[in-house]
Design a protein around this motif. Structure first.
Motif, PDB file in Angstrom:
ATOM      1  N   ASN A 144      24.413  35.791  65.540  1.00 42.57           N
ATOM      2  CA  ASN A 144      23.117  36.180  64.992  1.00 42.57           C
ATOM      3  C   ASN A 144      23.198  36.315  63.472  1.00 42.57           C
ATOM      4  O   ASN A 144      22.844  35.398  62.756  1.00 42.57           O
ATOM      5  N   ILE A 145      23.712  37.441  62.989  1.00 44.30           N
ATOM      6  CA  ILE A 145      23.733  37.692  61.545  1.00 44.30           C
ATOM      7  C   ILE A 145      25.159  37.957  61.080  1.00 44.30           C
ATOM      8  O   ILE A 145      25.902  38.709  61.710  1.00 44.30           O
ATOM      9  N   PHE A 146      25.528  37.340  59.966  1.00 46.61           N
ATOM     10  CA  PHE A 146      26.791  37.651  59.292  1.00 46.61           C
ATOM     11  C   PHE A 146      26.425  38.222  57.932  1.00 46.61           C
ATOM     12  O   PHE A 146      25.862  37.534  57.080  1.00 46.61           O
ATOM     13  N   CYS A 147      26.726  39.497  57.734  1.00 45.79           N
ATOM     14  CA  CYS A 147      26.314  40.197  56.517  1.00 45.79           C
ATOM     15  C   CYS A 147      27.527  40.829  55.833  1.00 45.79           C
ATOM     16  O   CYS A 147      28.310  41.525  56.475  1.00 45.79           O
ATOM     17  N   THR A 148      27.673  40.585  54.548  1.00 46.27           N
ATOM     18  CA  THR A 148      28.735  41.228  53.777  1.00 46.27           C
ATOM     19  C   THR A 148      28.133  41.837  52.519  1.00 46.27           C
ATOM     20  O   THR A 148      27.171  41.322  51.956  1.00 46.27           O
ATOM     21  N   THR A 149      28.713  42.944  52.076  1.00 44.62           N
ATOM     22  CA  THR A 149      28.286  43.593  50.848  1.00 44.62           C
ATOM     23  C   THR A 149      29.509  43.858  49.980  1.00 44.62           C
ATOM     24  O   THR A 149      30.548  44.287  50.476  1.00 44.62           O
ATOM     25  N   ALA A 150      29.365  43.582  48.692  1.00 48.70           N
ATOM     26  CA  ALA A 150      30.438  43.834  47.719  1.00 48.70           C
ATOM     27  C   ALA A 150      31.761  43.224  48.176  1.00 48.70           C
ATOM     28  O   ALA A 150      32.820  43.837  48.042  1.00 48.70           O
ATOM     29  N   THR A 151      31.703  42.020  48.713  1.00 55.16           N
ATOM     30  CA  THR A 151      32.899  41.354  49.240  1.00 55.16           C
ATOM     31  C   THR A 151      33.362  40.255  48.281  1.00 55.16           C
ATOM     32  O   THR A 151      32.585  39.356  47.947  1.00 55.16           O
ATOM     33  N   PRO A 152      34.610  40.298  47.849  1.00 54.80           N
ATOM     34  CA  PRO A 152      35.127  39.267  46.923  1.00 54.80           C
ATOM     35  C   PRO A 152      35.552  38.000  47.668  1.00 54.80           C
ATOM     36  O   PRO A 152      36.739  37.748  47.872  1.00 54.80           O
ATOM     37  N   HIS A 153      34.581  37.198  48.087  1.00 57.27           N
ATOM     38  CA  HIS A 153      34.888  36.011  48.882  1.00 57.27           C
ATOM     39  C   HIS A 153      35.754  35.002  48.112  1.00 57.27           C
ATOM     40  O   HIS A 153      36.477  34.217  48.728  1.00 57.27           O
ATOM     41  N   LEU A 154      35.694  35.023  46.806  1.00 55.63           N
ATOM     42  CA  LEU A 154      36.500  34.115  45.985  1.00 55.63           C
ATOM     43  C   LEU A 154      37.760  34.793  45.464  1.00 55.63           C
ATOM     44  O   LEU A 154      38.452  34.240  44.605  1.00 55.63           O
ATOM     45  N   GLY A 155      38.078  35.976  45.981  1.00 55.13           N
ATOM     46  CA  GLY A 155      39.210  36.724  45.467  1.00 55.13           C
ATOM     47  C   GLY A 155      38.817  37.489  44.216  1.00 55.13           C
ATOM     48  O   GLY A 155      37.672  37.445  43.771  1.00 55.13           O
ATOM     49  N   VAL A 156      39.784  38.189  43.641  1.00 57.42           N
ATOM     50  CA  VAL A 156      39.502  38.975  42.442  1.00 57.42           C
ATOM     51  C   VAL A 156      40.216  38.438  41.211  1.00 57.42           C
ATOM     52  O   VAL A 156      40.044  38.972  40.120  1.00 57.42           O
ATOM     53  N   SER A 157      40.992  37.371  41.372  1.00 53.05           N
ATOM     54  CA  SER A 157      41.665  36.785  40.216  1.00 53.05           C
ATOM     55  C   SER A 157      40.630  36.243  39.233  1.00 53.05           C
ATOM     56  O   SER A 157      39.731  35.476  39.600  1.00 53.05           O
ATOM     57  N   GLN A 158      40.739  36.692  37.980  1.00 49.06           N
ATOM     58  CA  GLN A 158      39.807  36.316  36.911  1.00 49.06           C
ATOM     59  C   GLN A 158      38.391  36.839  37.170  1.00 49.06           C
ATOM     60  O   GLN A 158      37.438  36.393  36.536  1.00 49.06           O
ATOM     61  N   HIS A 159      38.264  37.775  38.111  1.00 46.62           N
ATOM     62  CA  HIS A 159      36.946  38.345  38.404  1.00 46.62           C
ATOM     63  C   HIS A 159      36.989  39.873  38.338  1.00 46.62           C
ATOM     64  O   HIS A 159      36.135  40.536  38.914  1.00 46.62           O
ATOM     65  N   THR A 160      37.977  40.414  37.654  1.00 41.06           N
ATOM     66  CA  THR A 160      38.057  41.861  37.480  1.00 41.06           C
ATOM     67  C   THR A 160      37.053  42.325  36.428  1.00 41.06           C
ATOM     68  O   THR A 160      36.552  41.519  35.629  1.00 41.06           O
ATOM     69  N   TYR A 161      36.736  43.621  36.456  1.00 43.03           N
ATOM     70  CA  TYR A 161      35.737  44.158  35.527  1.00 43.03           C
ATOM     71  C   TYR A 161      36.165  43.893  34.091  1.00 43.03           C
ATOM     72  O   TYR A 161      35.351  43.488  33.261  1.00 43.03           O
ATOM     73  N   LEU A 162      37.440  44.134  33.819  1.00 44.52           N
ATOM     74  CA  LEU A 162      38.004  43.789  32.513  1.00 44.52           C
ATOM     75  C   LEU A 162      39.015  42.670  32.714  1.00 44.52           C
ATOM     76  O   LEU A 162      39.900  42.788  33.564  1.00 44.52           O
ATOM     77  N   PRO A 163      38.899  41.564  31.993  1.00 43.21           N
ATOM     78  CA  PRO A 163      39.834  40.446  32.170  1.00 43.21           C
ATOM     79  C   PRO A 163      41.277  40.877  31.909  1.00 43.21           C
ATOM     80  O   PRO A 163      41.564  41.611  30.959  1.00 43.21           O
ATOM     81  N   ILE A 164      42.178  40.450  32.786  1.00 40.75           N
ATOM     82  CA  ILE A 164      43.596  40.745  32.613  1.00 40.75           C
ATOM     83  C   ILE A 164      44.380  39.446  32.761  1.00 40.75           C
ATOM     84  O   ILE A 164      43.947  38.532  33.477  1.00 40.75           O
ATOM     85  N   PRO A 165      45.520  39.330  32.075  1.00 46.37           N
ATOM     86  CA  PRO A 165      46.297  38.086  32.158  1.00 46.37           C
ATOM     87  C   PRO A 165      46.880  37.861  33.548  1.00 46.37           C
ATOM     88  O   PRO A 165      47.020  38.808  34.338  1.00 46.37           O
TER      89      PRO A 165
END
Length: 220
Positions: A144-165
């Motif tokens: 029926n329904i697939f629902c996600t909230t605040a889910t990092p489907h692409l991972g968190v690499s290069q997607h952090t609040y502050l960029p880190i090396p």
């Protein structure tokens, strides 16, 4: 996951939809006044299998979730059939299910889809007793329904609040265990062609299953 002290399972009544009204009119025309058949319960189950076990990778967490979902659907369906005195019905059973996951739970849910079959037996009892009809009946799972909230489907690499090396990501991800390596996509760096092929095959299966759902996504 059931980390907030909420009941593991609760039941609510489904509101009447246009389809429900149409079915009721059809039943009334046929002389069937039993409206209860058209007010099935919605069973809300809060998964518990990953409480305190979120460091061993998305694959392991998703597999545990899939197993809990399958086991719960089997036990709940069997219980309701027995309570409703419907155990002699030889028809297969249709069960509609939805998945709702927040943050890491969304990743677990997405992986679990690749482990949940389209049909499951009503009972896992392998007793050869001919009277044990529950082990022969099948439950047909309807997405029926697939629902996600605040889910990092692409991972968190290069997607952090502050960029880190990347070096810092490697250190942080490694310190977070297998799940951290998944989130920072560290396993992909050392993946050989054979392992990559398995991951791609699993991803293709998940995408195929997702196409059967109505998909909802939310973010913070």
């Amino acid at each position: 996951n059931n980390e907030g002290g909420f009941p593991a399972t609760k039941r609510v009544k489904r509101s009447r939809s246009r389809v429900t009204v149409a079915l009721q009119k059809e039943a009334a025309a046929g002389g069937d006044d039993d409206e209860e058949d058209f007010h099935p319960e919605i069973v809300v189950h809060s998964a518990k299998c990953n409480v305190g076990k979120t460091h061993d990778g998305i694959k392991n967490g998703g597999t545990r979730l899939a197993n809990e979902i399958i086991n719960f659907i089997q036990s709940d369906t069997l219980k309701r059939r027995e309570e409703g005195d419907d155990s002699d019905n030889d028809d297969d059973i249709n069960v509609t299910f939805s998945l709702v996951g927040n943050s890491l739970g969304g990743l677990y849910s997405r992986y679990a889809l690749s482990k949940i079959p389209y049909e499951i037996p009503l009972s896992n009892d392998t007793n050869d007793d001919e009277d044990n009809s529950s082990s022969k009946k099948m439950i047909r799972l309807l997405p029926n329904i697939f629902c996600t909230t605040a889910t990092p489907h692409l991972g968190v690499s290069q997607h952090t609040y502050l960029p880190i090396p990347r070096l810092a990501e490697t250190i942080i991800g490694t310190g977070m265990g297998a799940t951290g390596r998944d989130l920072f996509r560290l396993n992909a760096d050392a993946m050989n062609d054979g392992a990559a092929a398995k991951v791609n095959a699993a991803a293709a299966k998940t995408v195929k299953r997702l196409s059967s759902f109505r998909i909802l996504q939310g973010s913070n």
